[in-house]
Motif scaffolding. Structure first.
Motif, PDB file in Angstrom:
ATOM      1  N   VAL A   5       0.841  -1.205   0.000  1.00 32.70           N
ATOM      2  CA  VAL A   5       0.000   0.000   0.000  1.00 32.70           C
ATOM      3  C   VAL A   5       0.873   1.251   0.000  1.00 32.70           C
ATOM      4  O   VAL A   5       0.620   2.237  -0.734  1.00 32.70           O
ATOM      5  CB  VAL A   5      -0.946  -0.026   1.216  1.00 32.70           C
ATOM      6  CG1 VAL A   5      -1.681   1.306   1.356  1.00 32.70           C
ATOM      7  CG2 VAL A   5      -1.942  -1.157   1.079  1.00 32.70           C
ATOM      8  N   ILE A   6       1.900   1.259   0.837  1.00 31.19           N
ATOM      9  CA  ILE A   6       2.798   2.422   0.891  1.00 31.19           C
ATOM     10  C   ILE A   6       3.482   2.638  -0.447  1.00 31.19           C
ATOM     11  O   ILE A   6       3.573   3.777  -0.948  1.00 31.19           O
ATOM     12  CB  ILE A   6       3.831   2.232   2.018  1.00 31.19           C
ATOM     13  CG1 ILE A   6       3.142   2.233   3.377  1.00 31.19           C
ATOM     14  CG2 ILE A   6       4.908   3.316   1.967  1.00 31.19           C
ATOM     15  CD1 ILE A   6       4.053   1.845   4.522  1.00 31.19           C
ATOM     16  N   ASP A   7       3.952   1.553  -1.037  1.00 29.78           N
ATOM     17  CA  ASP A   7       4.637   1.694  -2.311  1.00 29.78           C
ATOM     18  C   ASP A   7       3.685   2.201  -3.389  1.00 29.78           C
ATOM     19  O   ASP A   7       4.041   3.057  -4.219  1.00 29.78           O
ATOM     20  CB  ASP A   7       5.245   0.346  -2.698  1.00 29.78           C
ATOM     21  CG  ASP A   7       6.133   0.461  -3.936  1.00 29.78           C
ATOM     22  OD1 ASP A   7       7.160   1.166  -3.861  1.00 29.78           O
ATOM     23  OD2 ASP A   7       5.795  -0.170  -4.959  1.00 29.78           O
ATOM     24  N   SER A   8       2.460   1.668  -3.386  1.00 31.37           N
ATOM     25  CA  SER A   8       1.470   2.111  -4.385  1.00 31.37           C
ATOM     26  C   SER A   8       1.114   3.576  -4.176  1.00 31.37           C
ATOM     27  O   SER A   8       1.000   4.372  -5.129  1.00 31.37           O
ATOM     28  CB  SER A   8       0.221   1.244  -4.295  1.00 31.37           C
ATOM     29  OG  SER A   8       0.520  -0.086  -4.571  1.00 31.37           O
ATOM     30  N   ALA A   9       0.932   3.942  -2.897  1.00 30.31           N
ATOM     31  CA  ALA A   9       0.585   5.339  -2.616  1.00 30.31           C
ATOM     32  C   ALA A   9       1.698   6.268  -3.048  1.00 30.31           C
ATOM     33  O   ALA A   9       1.476   7.353  -3.615  1.00 30.31           O
ATOM     34  CB  ALA A   9       0.281   5.507  -1.132  1.00 30.31           C
ATOM     35  N   ALA A  10       2.931   5.913  -2.798  1.00 30.43           N
ATOM     36  CA  ALA A  10       4.058   6.740  -3.222  1.00 30.43           C
ATOM     37  C   ALA A  10       4.104   6.877  -4.729  1.00 30.43           C
ATOM     38  O   ALA A  10       4.405   7.953  -5.278  1.00 30.43           O
ATOM     39  CB  ALA A  10       5.362   6.157  -2.696  1.00 30.43           C
ATOM     40  N   THR A  11       3.792   5.790  -5.433  1.00 28.45           N
ATOM     41  CA  THR A  11       3.777   5.833  -6.900  1.00 28.45           C
ATOM     42  C   THR A  11       2.689   6.769  -7.415  1.00 28.45           C
ATOM     43  O   THR A  11       2.898   7.555  -8.355  1.00 28.45           O
ATOM     44  CB  THR A  11       3.580   4.419  -7.458  1.00 28.45           C
ATOM     45  OG1 THR A  11       4.629   3.576  -6.983  1.00 28.45           O
ATOM     46  CG2 THR A  11       3.604   4.423  -8.974  1.00 28.45           C
ATOM     47  N   VAL A  12       1.493   6.669  -6.803  1.00 26.32           N
ATOM     48  CA  VAL A  12       0.394   7.549  -7.215  1.00 26.32           C
ATOM     49  C   VAL A  12       0.744   8.995  -6.961  1.00 26.32           C
ATOM     50  O   VAL A  12       0.532   9.892  -7.800  1.00 26.32           O
ATOM     51  CB  VAL A  12      -0.901   7.158  -6.482  1.00 26.32           C
ATOM     52  CG1 VAL A  12      -1.994   8.181  -6.715  1.00 26.32           C
ATOM     53  CG2 VAL A  12      -1.343   5.780  -6.919  1.00 26.32           C
ATOM     54  N   LEU A  13       1.282   9.272  -5.778  1.00 27.53           N
ATOM     55  CA  LEU A  13       1.665  10.644  -5.466  1.00 27.53           C
ATOM     56  C   LEU A  13       2.727  11.158  -6.433  1.00 27.53           C
ATOM     57  O   LEU A  13       2.734  12.346  -6.814  1.00 27.53           O
ATOM     58  CB  LEU A  13       2.180  10.733  -4.028  1.00 27.53           C
ATOM     59  CG  LEU A  13       1.123  10.538  -2.922  1.00 27.53           C
ATOM     60  CD1 LEU A  13       1.806  10.505  -1.567  1.00 27.53           C
ATOM     61  CD2 LEU A  13       0.097  11.664  -2.963  1.00 27.53           C
ATOM     62  N   GLU A  14       3.594  10.288  -6.826  1.00 30.83           N
ATOM     63  CA  GLU A  14       4.637  10.696  -7.763  1.00 30.83           C
ATOM     64  C   GLU A  14       4.046  11.088  -9.111  1.00 30.83           C
ATOM     65  O   GLU A  14       4.490  12.047  -9.746  1.00 30.83           O
ATOM     66  CB  GLU A  14       5.653   9.556  -7.915  1.00 30.83           C
ATOM     67  CG  GLU A  14       6.877   9.953  -8.688  1.00 30.83           C
ATOM     68  CD  GLU A  14       7.902   8.825  -8.757  1.00 30.83           C
ATOM     69  OE1 GLU A  14       9.018   9.040  -9.245  1.00 30.83           O
ATOM     70  OE2 GLU A  14       7.587   7.681  -8.285  1.00 30.83           O
ATOM     71  N   HIS A  15       3.020  10.347  -9.568  1.00 34.19           N
ATOM     72  CA  HIS A  15       2.381  10.661 -10.846  1.00 34.19           C
ATOM     73  C   HIS A  15       1.487  11.897 -10.748  1.00 34.19           C
ATOM     74  O   HIS A  15       1.261  12.600 -11.750  1.00 34.19           O
ATOM     75  CB  HIS A  15       1.547   9.470 -11.330  1.00 34.19           C
ATOM     76  CG  HIS A  15       2.388   8.352 -11.867  1.00 34.19           C
ATOM     77  ND1 HIS A  15       3.114   8.472 -13.048  1.00 34.19           N
ATOM     78  CD2 HIS A  15       2.653   7.112 -11.392  1.00 34.19           C
ATOM     79  CE1 HIS A  15       3.760   7.358 -13.280  1.00 34.19           C
ATOM     80  NE2 HIS A  15       3.484   6.490 -12.264  1.00 34.19           N
ATOM     81  N   LEU A  16       0.946  12.176  -9.579  1.00 33.91           N
ATOM     82  CA  LEU A  16       0.053  13.314  -9.407  1.00 33.91           C
ATOM     83  C   LEU A  16       0.787  14.601  -9.023  1.00 33.91           C
ATOM     84  O   LEU A  16       0.151  15.614  -8.704  1.00 33.91           O
ATOM     85  CB  LEU A  16      -0.983  12.998  -8.320  1.00 33.91           C
ATOM     86  CG  LEU A  16      -1.994  11.875  -8.664  1.00 33.91           C
ATOM     87  CD1 LEU A  16      -2.903  11.624  -7.482  1.00 33.91           C
ATOM     88  CD2 LEU A  16      -2.780  12.219  -9.900  1.00 33.91           C
TER      89      LEU A  16
END
Length: 495
Positions: free
Chosen positions: A430-441
């Motif tokens: 979840v943390i890794d996915s959230a970091a990825t989403v934040l990076e794209h946004l």
């Protein structure tokens, strides 16, 4: 009083030699001490030569006649009987042992000649009454000495134990012997059946070895004491002799492995145990040679094998007793009883004088007692083996239960680690996915936040590797080395 004076005068008037036997009130008497011997190794002498003195002088015997083991040979025995008033005129002469091949009695006649009667295993039809040993009827005249000549001929062990009986004493003696021998054979048969069944049920080799020894030893006693020739092989004396020699070898051959096994001789004296077993094999070969090759003088060495095995067994039993073995005292007692029975037999093989009781009946009594003691020894050993097996089975069950408990603990540990693995991997994902989403946004200020996103991804990857190395099902077991402190993929650390 008068008849005693007459008897003394008669004794003084006889030539020097063995003392005549005065029958005065006895019902049974051994002729030991009243016998004279004249050797006839080739069997060429006749009663005329022997009685006239042309064959040579007789020599007095201190007891019964024993000449040990050797080839086929013969001997003449002379004895004189004097009756008294009031004693029976008819007597019965029994000549032991039962296996003697030829036994002939020469009785004086009124005409000055001799009346011959044949008996022995070669002439069973010459016995006036059914008996297992040579049996003759004698007539004794009061106050008159009568000299009788007894001729015995046999191969192997040559001995003669003449015993006089009145008619009543003869029937009592035969009845008593039948009772004792019946008891002996009954004990042997029961022990053979019991140990055979024990072996069949428990598969303990010691029971089979003991049953074979009992079978061969009992059969040897049956043949040597004349019962086989009396009831079964009546007209086959040569077959009886061959069976006796074969059973002698088989008895010693079965004795060797049984004694070495019951005494644990392989552990105490391994070389001596192998020597005893080798002597058993030699005894079988010697028995075959004696039975079918005619070399019956080998019987003496074969009998000495049994005594040697007994002495080796006694030495082993003493060592076991000294070491504190549970059956040490019982084993020593068994070997002492065994040797007390085998000793007179060995003395007879050497031609030394032994009593009839020791050489004949003593052997049977000690053999029966040895069988009973050996049975208790075998039972005690098997009980010990059974207890050891039960203890081993209990230890195996305890070990199996401990293994099962360990397996259960390992399964619980595995389940716990699998759950922990899942619970840690999920939030990391979840943390890794959230970091990825934040990076794209990100709205364009990537330069300021890129380093922080890389630090988050590096930390997640590092924790993932730690979880994979420590908690994955494939990696359960010895602990793996922890990863180093550097970031992954060339990304730096969050400061």
């Amino acid at each position: 009083m008068k008849r005693w004076w007459i008897a003394c005068l008669l004794l003084l008037s006889l030539p020097a030699g063995a003392a005549p036997l005065l029958l005065d009130g006895q019902e049974s008497v051994e002729l030991a001490g009243h016998l004279e011997l004249l050797a006839d190794p080739d069997g060429r002498l006749g009663i005329g030569q022997v009685a006239s003195g042309a064959a040579g002088p007789f020599r007095p015997l201190p007891g019964h006649f024993t000449d040990g083991f050797g080839p086929l040979r013969g001997a003449w025995l002379r004895f004189t009987l004097i009756g008294s008033q009031g004693t029976p005129s008819r007597w019965w002469l029994r000549v032991h042992p039962a296996y003697l091949g030829r036994v002939m009695l020469y009785r004086p006649t009124a005409e000055g000649g001799w009346s011959a009667a044949s008996a022995g295993s070669e002439h069973p039809e010459g016995r006036p009454l059914p008996d297992r040993v040579a049996l003759f009827a004698l007539e004794v005249v009061p106050d008159t000495p009568r000299t009788f000549y007894l001729y015995v001929r046999h191969g192997a062990h040559l001995a003669a134990y003449p015993v006089l009986h009145s008619t009543a004493s003869l029937y009592r003696t035969v009845a008593g012997e039948d009772l004792l021998f019946g008891l002996f054979y009954g004990i042997v048969l029961v022990l053979v059946v019991i140990n055979g069944l024990y072996w069949w049920a428990l598969r303990e080799r010691i029971h089979l070895e003991f049953a074979l020894y009992l079978l061969f030893r009992g059969a040897f006693v049956l043949v040597a004491n004349g019962h086989l020739g009396q009831f079964l092989l009546v007209d086959q004396p040569e077959m009886v002799i061959r069976l006796q020699l074969l059973l002698l070898g088989l008895t010693i051959a079965s004795l060797a492995p049984f004694f070495t096994g019951i005494l644990d001789m392989d552990e105490v004296f391994p070389r001596l145990a192998r020597l005893c077993q080798g002597l058993g094999l030699i005894a079988v070969a010697a028995a075959l040679v004696m039975a079918f090759g005619g070399w019956r003088g080998l019987s003496g060495p074969v009998v000495s094998f049994a005594v040697f095995i007994g002495l080796a067994g006694l030495a082993t039993a003493l060592v076991q007793w000294h070491r504190g073995a549970p059956r040490g005292r019982l084993l020593v007692l068994v070997m002492v009883v065994f040797l007390s029975g085998a000793g007179p037999t060995l003395l007879g093989t050497l031609g030394w004088h032994v009593s009839m009781l020791g050489d004949l009946y003593g052997v049977q009594l000690t053999t029966g007692l040895t069988f009973i003691l050996l049975h208790f020894t075998v039972v005690s050993q098997v009980v010990g083996i059974k207890r050891a097996k039960e203890e081993s089975e209990r230890a195996a069950r305890r070990a199996a239960e401990a293994v099962e408990r360990e397996r259960a603990a390992r399964r619980a540990q595995s389940d716990f680690i699998a759950m922990l693995f899942h619970e840690l991997k999920t939030p990391l994902a979840v943390i890794d996915s959230a970091a990825t989403v934040l990076e794209h946004l990100d709205d364009g200020r990537r330069n300021e936040t890129a380093r922080r996103y890389d630090a988050i991804h590096g930390a997640v990857e590092r924790l993932n590797r730690l979880v994979e190395q420590s908690l994955s099902p494939e990696r359960q077991g010895p602990a793996s080395a922890l990863p180093d402190g550097g970031g992954a993929g060339g990304r730096g650390e969050l400061r």
